[in-house]
Design a protein around this motif. Structure first.
Motif, PDB file in Angstrom:
ATOM      1  N   ILE A 155      57.512  79.343  20.378  1.00 31.07           N
ATOM      2  CA  ILE A 155      58.181  78.049  20.269  1.00 31.07           C
ATOM      3  C   ILE A 155      59.141  77.849  21.432  1.00 31.07           C
ATOM      4  O   ILE A 155      59.145  76.800  22.096  1.00 31.07           O
ATOM      5  CB  ILE A 155      58.926  77.956  18.923  1.00 31.07           C
ATOM      6  CG1 ILE A 155      57.912  77.893  17.782  1.00 31.07           C
ATOM      7  CG2 ILE A 155      59.858  76.761  18.878  1.00 31.07           C
ATOM      8  CD1 ILE A 155      58.514  78.130  16.431  1.00 31.07           C
ATOM      9  N   TYR A 156      59.957  78.863  21.705  1.00 38.29           N
ATOM     10  CA  TYR A 156      60.919  78.732  22.792  1.00 38.29           C
ATOM     11  C   TYR A 156      60.238  78.670  24.154  1.00 38.29           C
ATOM     12  O   TYR A 156      60.723  77.978  25.058  1.00 38.29           O
ATOM     13  CB  TYR A 156      61.956  79.857  22.734  1.00 38.29           C
ATOM     14  CG  TYR A 156      63.043  79.551  21.738  1.00 38.29           C
ATOM     15  CD1 TYR A 156      64.035  78.629  22.039  1.00 38.29           C
ATOM     16  CD2 TYR A 156      63.065  80.165  20.499  1.00 38.29           C
ATOM     17  CE1 TYR A 156      65.033  78.326  21.129  1.00 38.29           C
ATOM     18  CE2 TYR A 156      64.046  79.865  19.577  1.00 38.29           C
ATOM     19  CZ  TYR A 156      65.031  78.941  19.900  1.00 38.29           C
ATOM     20  OH  TYR A 156      66.001  78.636  18.987  1.00 38.29           O
ATOM     21  N   ALA A 157      59.135  79.357  24.327  1.00 35.88           N
ATOM     22  CA  ALA A 157      58.409  79.292  25.611  1.00 35.88           C
ATOM     23  C   ALA A 157      57.844  77.892  25.830  1.00 35.88           C
ATOM     24  O   ALA A 157      57.919  77.350  26.948  1.00 35.88           O
ATOM     25  CB  ALA A 157      57.293  80.326  25.637  1.00 35.88           C
ATOM     26  N   GLY A 158      57.294  77.282  24.791  1.00 31.07           N
ATOM     27  CA  GLY A 158      56.756  75.928  24.929  1.00 31.07           C
ATOM     28  C   GLY A 158      57.829  74.904  25.216  1.00 31.07           C
ATOM     29  O   GLY A 158      57.670  74.037  26.086  1.00 31.07           O
ATOM     30  N   MET A 159      58.942  74.999  24.489  1.00 33.22           N
ATOM     31  CA  MET A 159      60.032  74.047  24.717  1.00 33.22           C
ATOM     32  C   MET A 159      60.678  74.265  26.082  1.00 33.22           C
ATOM     33  O   MET A 159      61.015  73.307  26.781  1.00 33.22           O
ATOM     34  CB  MET A 159      61.062  74.161  23.594  1.00 33.22           C
ATOM     35  CG  MET A 159      60.534  73.637  22.276  1.00 33.22           C
ATOM     36  SD  MET A 159      61.636  73.887  20.891  1.00 33.22           S
ATOM     37  CE  MET A 159      63.118  73.122  21.441  1.00 33.22           C
ATOM     38  N   ALA A 160      60.842  75.522  26.475  1.00 32.58           N
ATOM     39  CA  ALA A 160      61.460  75.821  27.777  1.00 32.58           C
ATOM     40  C   ALA A 160      60.568  75.359  28.925  1.00 32.58           C
ATOM     41  O   ALA A 160      61.080  74.880  29.951  1.00 32.58           O
ATOM     42  CB  ALA A 160      61.744  77.314  27.890  1.00 32.58           C
ATOM     43  N   SER A 161      59.258  75.489  28.766  1.00 35.90           N
ATOM     44  CA  SER A 161      58.376  75.024  29.852  1.00 35.90           C
ATOM     45  C   SER A 161      58.462  73.512  29.994  1.00 35.90           C
ATOM     46  O   SER A 161      58.450  72.991  31.119  1.00 35.90           O
ATOM     47  CB  SER A 161      56.937  75.472  29.600  1.00 35.90           C
ATOM     48  OG  SER A 161      56.423  74.847  28.432  1.00 35.90           O
ATOM     49  N   GLY A 162      58.563  72.785  28.882  1.00 34.44           N
ATOM     50  CA  GLY A 162      58.730  71.336  28.961  1.00 34.44           C
ATOM     51  C   GLY A 162      60.025  70.952  29.652  1.00 34.44           C
ATOM     52  O   GLY A 162      60.055  70.051  30.507  1.00 34.44           O
ATOM     53  N   VAL A 187      67.849  74.504  14.078  1.00 33.45           N
ATOM     54  CA  VAL A 187      67.720  75.493  15.148  1.00 33.45           C
ATOM     55  C   VAL A 187      66.238  75.861  15.243  1.00 33.45           C
ATOM     56  O   VAL A 187      65.694  76.462  14.307  1.00 33.45           O
ATOM     57  CB  VAL A 187      68.564  76.761  14.865  1.00 33.45           C
ATOM     58  CG1 VAL A 187      68.352  77.795  15.947  1.00 33.45           C
ATOM     59  CG2 VAL A 187      70.025  76.418  14.726  1.00 33.45           C
ATOM     60  N   PRO A 188      65.571  75.490  16.337  1.00 31.33           N
ATOM     61  CA  PRO A 188      64.151  75.824  16.448  1.00 31.33           C
ATOM     62  C   PRO A 188      63.908  77.326  16.308  1.00 31.33           C
ATOM     63  O   PRO A 188      64.591  78.137  16.930  1.00 31.33           O
ATOM     64  CB  PRO A 188      63.773  75.332  17.845  1.00 31.33           C
ATOM     65  CG  PRO A 188      64.766  74.271  18.142  1.00 31.33           C
ATOM     66  CD  PRO A 188      66.035  74.712  17.471  1.00 31.33           C
ATOM     67  N   GLY A 189      62.958  77.677  15.454  1.00 28.24           N
ATOM     68  CA  GLY A 189      62.622  79.083  15.220  1.00 28.24           C
ATOM     69  C   GLY A 189      63.293  79.665  13.993  1.00 28.24           C
ATOM     70  O   GLY A 189      62.876  80.708  13.499  1.00 28.24           O
ATOM     71  N   ALA A 237      57.822  69.006  25.393  1.00 30.46           N
ATOM     72  CA  ALA A 237      58.950  69.680  24.736  1.00 30.46           C
ATOM     73  C   ALA A 237      59.142  69.161  23.316  1.00 30.46           C
ATOM     74  O   ALA A 237      59.354  69.948  22.374  1.00 30.46           O
ATOM     75  CB  ALA A 237      60.222  69.493  25.551  1.00 30.46           C
ATOM     76  N   LEU A 238      59.033  67.850  23.117  1.00 27.55           N
ATOM     77  CA  LEU A 238      59.168  67.281  21.765  1.00 27.55           C
ATOM     78  C   LEU A 238      58.003  67.681  20.864  1.00 27.55           C
ATOM     79  O   LEU A 238      58.189  67.878  19.655  1.00 27.55           O
ATOM     80  CB  LEU A 238      59.281  65.761  21.848  1.00 27.55           C
ATOM     81  CG  LEU A 238      60.594  65.230  22.412  1.00 27.55           C
ATOM     82  CD1 LEU A 238      60.557  63.716  22.534  1.00 27.55           C
ATOM     83  CD2 LEU A 238      61.760  65.663  21.545  1.00 27.55           C
ATOM     84  N   ALA A 239      56.809  67.811  21.436  1.00 28.59           N
ATOM     85  CA  ALA A 239      55.654  68.241  20.640  1.00 28.59           C
ATOM     86  C   ALA A 239      55.855  69.669  20.133  1.00 28.59           C
ATOM     87  O   ALA A 239      55.552  69.965  18.971  1.00 28.59           O
ATOM     88  CB  ALA A 239      54.376  68.137  21.467  1.00 28.59           C
ATOM     89  N   PHE A 240      56.363  70.544  20.980  1.00 34.18           N
ATOM     90  CA  PHE A 240      56.630  71.911  20.520  1.00 34.18           C
ATOM     91  C   PHE A 240      57.720  71.929  19.454  1.00 34.18           C
ATOM     92  O   PHE A 240      57.660  72.710  18.505  1.00 34.18           O
ATOM     93  CB  PHE A 240      57.010  72.820  21.687  1.00 34.18           C
ATOM     94  CG  PHE A 240      55.831  73.492  22.325  1.00 34.18           C
ATOM     95  CD1 PHE A 240      55.313  74.656  21.803  1.00 34.18           C
ATOM     96  CD2 PHE A 240      55.243  72.941  23.450  1.00 34.18           C
ATOM     97  CE1 PHE A 240      54.226  75.271  22.375  1.00 34.18           C
ATOM     98  CE2 PHE A 240      54.150  73.551  24.043  1.00 34.18           C
ATOM     99  CZ  PHE A 240      53.637  74.718  23.504  1.00 34.18           C
TER     100      PHE A 240
END
Length: 193
Positions: free
Chosen positions: A78-85, A61-63, A141-144
């Protein structure tokens, strides 16, 4: 008696010099460190599996690894970076499908699409551009996600080291009174308790 006096005069300086050297015995100063139960009780016990546990939690689970390390402020990043991707992937996927469908309708002989003033080659270029942007969005998204795992692992490693406020780094600036030129320096101070 003269003989005894001669012996005394000859050996007296030798005895005096040897007495002087025997008084200058080097004294070594030893320092001891006293460890009490109070100074040890506030330290966390060393857990060699903490970094791998934090990385595993972040992979599932990320975070969650950041929460395990008590670095809660990193979770929204973390969630902002993945969500933007993910957001830009979905947006570019929609654009790609729109350009592809318009190009397919033109190949079928229809000219009623919303891109009336755009040539067929521009539609092909727009499809390629949207596809490239979709790929970049997935990579972001994968980088985050990967940074999330690496950050949790490294942070758990660093939690186990004693990082105290007893280490300081200070710049030093002095003016030489003889030639009035500036002397620059940097001092690193360790204070051991």
């Amino acid at each position: 008696m003269k003989n005894n006096l001669l012996y005394i005069l000859l050996f007296l300086p030798i005895v005096f010099l040897s007495a002087q050297t025997s008084d200058t015995i080097p004294v070594t100063k030893t320092e001891t460190i006293v460890v009490t139960k109070d100074s040890i009780s506030n330290l966390e016990p060393y857990d060699p599996l903490a970094p791998s546990r934090a990385a595993f939690y972040s992979a599932v689970v990320p975070g969650l690894g950041q929460a395990y390390n008590k670095k809660y402020w990193k979770i929204p990043l973390i969630y902002a970076g993945m969500a933007s991707g993910v957001y830009f992937y979905l947006r570019n996927d929609k654009d790609y499908n729109l350009f592809r469908d318009a190009y397919k309708r033109r190949l079928a002989g229809f000219n009623d699409d919303e891109f009336q003033g755009i040539s067929d080659q521009r539609l092909i270029d727009a499809q390629k551009n949207a596809q490239k942007n979709k790929d970049v969005s997935i990579i972001v998204a994968l980088a985050f996600y990967m940074v999330n795992i690496i950050d949790a692992n490294v942070d758990a490693h660093l939690r186990q080291y004693n990082v105290s406020e007893d280490i300081s780094l200070q710049p030093n600036f002095e003016v030489n009174p003889i030639n009035t030129q500036a002397n620059y320096g940097l001092s690193l101070t360790f204070r051991l308790k």
